[in-house]
Write a protein that holds these residues in place. Structure first.
Motif, PDB file in Angstrom:
ATOM      1  N   PRO A 510      28.390 -78.265-103.175  1.00  0.00           N
ATOM      2  CA  PRO A 510      27.183 -78.176-104.000  1.00  0.00           C
ATOM      3  C   PRO A 510      27.383 -77.928-105.494  1.00  0.00           C
ATOM      4  N   THR A 511      28.593 -77.819-105.972  1.00  0.00           N
ATOM      5  CA  THR A 511      28.800 -77.632-107.406  1.00  0.00           C
ATOM      6  C   THR A 511      30.216 -78.082-107.739  1.00  0.00           C
ATOM      7  N   ASN A 512      30.685 -77.761-108.939  1.00  0.00           N
ATOM      8  CA  ASN A 512      31.988 -78.251-109.362  1.00  0.00           C
ATOM      9  C   ASN A 512      33.111 -77.767-108.442  1.00  0.00           C
ATOM     10  N   ILE A 513      33.250 -76.457-108.264  1.00  0.00           N
ATOM     11  CA  ILE A 513      34.330 -75.939-107.414  1.00  0.00           C
ATOM     12  C   ILE A 513      33.790 -74.811-106.532  1.00  0.00           C
ATOM     13  N   PRO A 514      33.000 -75.123-105.514  1.00  0.00           N
ATOM     14  CA  PRO A 514      32.524 -74.070-104.606  1.00  0.00           C
ATOM     15  C   PRO A 514      33.620 -73.645-103.645  1.00  0.00           C
ATOM     16  N   TRP A 515      33.692 -72.359-103.345  1.00  0.00           N
ATOM     17  CA  TRP A 515      34.733 -71.870-102.447  1.00  0.00           C
ATOM     18  C   TRP A 515      34.365 -72.174-100.991  1.00  0.00           C
ATOM     19  N   PRO A 516      35.317 -72.635-100.173  1.00  0.00           N
ATOM     20  CA  PRO A 516      35.052 -72.894 -98.753  1.00  0.00           C
ATOM     21  C   PRO A 516      35.299 -71.653 -97.900  1.00  0.00           C
ATOM     22  N   MET A 517      34.448 -70.621 -98.074  1.00  0.00           N
ATOM     23  CA  MET A 517      34.669 -69.358 -97.387  1.00  0.00           C
ATOM     24  C   MET A 517      34.082 -69.422 -95.981  1.00  0.00           C
ATOM     25  N   ILE A 518      34.937 -69.732 -95.014  1.00  0.00           N
ATOM     26  CA  ILE A 518      34.509 -69.905 -93.627  1.00  0.00           C
ATOM     27  C   ILE A 518      34.611 -68.577 -92.882  1.00  0.00           C
ATOM     28  N   TRP A 529      30.430 -70.674 -86.417  1.00  0.00           N
ATOM     29  CA  TRP A 529      31.146 -70.943 -87.667  1.00  0.00           C
ATOM     30  C   TRP A 529      30.166 -70.992 -88.833  1.00  0.00           C
ATOM     31  N   LEU A 530      30.352 -70.079 -89.789  1.00  0.00           N
ATOM     32  CA  LEU A 530      29.557 -70.069 -91.010  1.00  0.00           C
ATOM     33  C   LEU A 530      30.439 -70.431 -92.193  1.00  0.00           C
ATOM     34  N   LEU A 531      29.848 -70.955 -93.223  1.00  0.00           N
ATOM     35  CA  LEU A 531      30.528 -71.192 -94.496  1.00  0.00           C
ATOM     36  C   LEU A 531      29.616 -70.676 -95.596  1.00  0.00           C
ATOM     37  N   VAL A 532      30.109 -69.730 -96.384  1.00  0.00           N
ATOM     38  CA  VAL A 532      29.334 -69.164 -97.498  1.00  0.00           C
ATOM     39  C   VAL A 532      29.945 -69.637 -98.805  1.00  0.00           C
ATOM     40  N   THR A 533      29.117 -70.196 -99.669  1.00  0.00           N
ATOM     41  CA  THR A 533      29.610 -70.671-100.957  1.00  0.00           C
ATOM     42  C   THR A 533      28.513 -70.508-102.009  1.00  0.00           C
ATOM     43  N   PHE A 534      28.573 -71.262-103.098  1.00  0.00           N
ATOM     44  CA  PHE A 534      27.629 -71.086-104.204  1.00  0.00           C
ATOM     45  C   PHE A 534      27.466 -72.415-104.926  1.00  0.00           C
ATOM     46  N   ASN A 535      26.459 -72.485-105.792  1.00  0.00           N
ATOM     47  CA  ASN A 535      26.294 -73.682-106.609  1.00  0.00           C
ATOM     48  C   ASN A 535      26.382 -73.324-108.089  1.00  0.00           C
TER      49      ASN A 535
END
Length: 569
Positions: A510-518, A529-535
């Motif tokens: 969703p943005t330039n470099i979102p972290w794939p925090m699974i 399985w969840l993935l938390v990231t940001f935009n």
């Protein structure tokens, strides 16, 4: 600077939360060829086995993530970190009454309001409350102005005494909002803007590191009106200043009475959240308590990276509600400056009765260098609650073995696999040209004793390095930014423990470099399985500049049979 308030700048449209064409074309179970190591030979390791018998047989390429929640946490004051809360009942706070200019007015409190008035006066109420870091906000609810046509001001900020204060102010008589710094009795106006504010409204002062902003809230949320930088004028990062510059507010008027009906002050919250990192046990299992998973976030400050700071949050696994539970600040480099270093990892190492704290030294970034620092704490230290100022030192990484001279490292992830500590990180050739790397310790050694495993130096803007176990096998994940080649940008590359790329994760970028925090969560005999990231959605970027992102985005993949980490419930 002239800025008309209450005209909310139109934020950039959030990027579409869809998969990249490249990801869709490859397919989530297809394996890609190695992305190349840019001339760096990969170190051959034996096939990694899980530290316990595998309880699931899933791989990262079996998972298909979709967005299930998106939220923006925007708080000038962190809810659990309010140090002054006064609604002006009879039993409220105590203040020194100061006269910054001329004489102080009469102060009367009670019945849910404080009245400050009399003949021409300048009145500042200095409380005893303060913060242990230069990340603070003071919010004043203005009920009524005096009506004087020469001077009719409300004040909010920090003060040491009558001749030393840093204040945001709004003057109804002149229609002006500004920021003043007074040191040794000499006042400098750091910035002003035009404003047309009618009571009732909230005036707020906020400082993050060396940046100060005046806000107003007329009922639709806080709007930044004036921004200023302290530069060499006053360094609130110094502990001596933190001890003596306390939360303050007041009023100035040529005549009449200004009425305030509430004041709150404490630690600054955030304009956005980014860099989510799971708090884990040493074996990589998520730290989960009472149905809530613990994560750290970089909490966006009032400007670029050096104004952000680090906090610990919980995410409710049913409602996705976020709640901040700790503020973490740092001292390092043999100095006592209190900094907002961030982008790191907290590890609960029960075998050694300790917490491992690692982060990136963005807290005083000036386009020169960034390092990974660390400290260890006794396991009895409740680093997941309250406010902590921790002293760290540099984690020596094997960067001399990499193919180019480095200017920095960041985004550490620490996990223990079969008796060896692994540390994933980002290595930068220059700002901003960087790629993921992996180091490990000898068997039985500590995480501070590291040699290089491998790196993907073919990438030029790939960060957010995390390690995650799927089906008993460990993988390294990262995120490709926009500066990479068109055919790979917007992807999450997946590597083995030799840093050979195996494929890509099937998830929105969703943005330039979102972290794939699974986050693998055990639910009976299945794993959720969840993935938390940001935009990258900024907040009032025309005034505050880049660095105030983003929204928190939660994704979920299909549940799979078997349990990845039995304790992650």
């Amino acid at each position: 600077m002239t800025l008309t308030p209450m005209t909310r700048p139109t934020p950039p449209a959030p990027p579409a939360l869809t998969r990249t064409p490249a990801a869709a074309a490859v397919g989530r179970r297809a394996l890609l060829g190695a992305a190349g190591l840019g001339g760096l030979a990969a170190v051959t390791l034996p096939t990694d086995a899980a530290s316990a018998a595998p309880r699931s047989r899933v791989s990262p390429f079996d998972l298909d993530f979709e967005v299930v929640d998106r939220q923006r946490r925007l708080d000038l004051l962190a809810d659990r970190f309010v140090t002054l809360r006064d609604s002006f009942t009879d039993g409220g706070g105590r203040y020194d009454v100061l006269a910054p200019r001329g004489r102080a007015g009469a102060v009367a409190r009670g019945g849910g309001e404080v009245r400050i008035g009399g003949r021409e006066h300048s009145t500042l109420l200095r409380s005893t409350s303060r913060q242990d870091a230069p990340y603070a906000a003071v919010v004043v609810d203005v009920a009524a102005f005096s009506g004087d046509t020469t001077r009719d001001r409300v004040l909010a900020g920090l003060a040491k005494g009558a001749g030393d204060h840093l204040l945001a102010w709004y003057d109804r008589a002149t229609g002006t909002v500004g920021i003043d710094l007074t040191v040794g009795g000499t006042t400098e106006t750091l910035g002003t803007a035009e404003a047309d504010l009618q009571a009732p409204f909230q005036l707020a002062f906020a400082v993050t590191s060396t940046t100060v902003v005046a806000f107003a809230d007329t009922g639709s949320g806080p709007v930044p009106l004036v921004k200023a930088t302290l530069d060499e004028r006053l360094d609130l990062r110094e502990p001596a200043n933190l001890r003596t510059w306390t939360n303050s507010f007041g009023a100035e008027s040529g005549s009449g009475t200004v009425v305030l009906d509430r004041v709150r002050a404490g630690y600054f919250g955030q304009l956005g959240l980014r860099d989510p990192h799971l708090v884990t046990h040493a074996d990589g299992a998520p730290y989960i308590r009472d149905g809530k998973v613990y994560l750290t976030f970089t909490q966006a400050g009032l400007a670029f990276f050096e104004t952000a700071h680090w906090g610990v949050w919980t995410l409710d696994l049913e409602t996705y509600r976020l709640e901040q539970v700790a503020n973490l600040f740092f001292q390092r480099d043999g100095r006592d400056l209190v900094l907002g270093d961030h982008a790191g990892h907290l590890v609960r190492d029960d075998a050694n009765r300790r917490w491992i704290v690692t982060n990136s030294t963005w807290g005083d970034f000036a386009n020169d260098s960034v390092e990974i620092n660390y400290t260890t704490l006794r396991s009895s230290t409740d680093v997941l609650r309250g406010v902590h100022v921790l002293r760290t030192r540099q984690l020596r990484l094997p960067t001399s073995e990499l193919p180019s001279e480095a200017v920095g490292q960041w985004d550490p992830h620490v996990v223990k696999i079969e008796g060896r500590w692994y540390v994933g990180f980002v290595n930068a050739r220059r700002f901003f040209d960087f790629y993921p790397a992996l180091a490990r310790s000898p068997r039985g050694a500590d995480f501070t004793n590291l040699s290089l495993v491998g790196a993907d130096a073919s990438k030029v803007e790939t960060e957010g390095t995390v390690l995650q176990r799927f089906g008993g096998r460990w993988y390294v994940l990262a995120s490709n930014g926009d500066a990479n080649a068109a055919e790979i940008r917007g992807q999450y590359p997946v590597y083995d423990l030799q840093m050979k790329q195996l494929g890509i994760l099937d998830a929105p970028h969703p943005t330039n470099i979102p972290w794939p925090m699974i986050i693998p969560v055990a639910e009976r005999n299945r794993t959720r399985w969840l993935l938390v990231t940001f935009n990258g959605t900024q907040y009032y970027e025309p005034l505050l500049g880049y660095g105030t992102h983003g929204d928190t985005i939660v994704m979920e993949a299909q549940r799979t049979k078997g349990v990845e980490f039995p304790r992650s419930r």
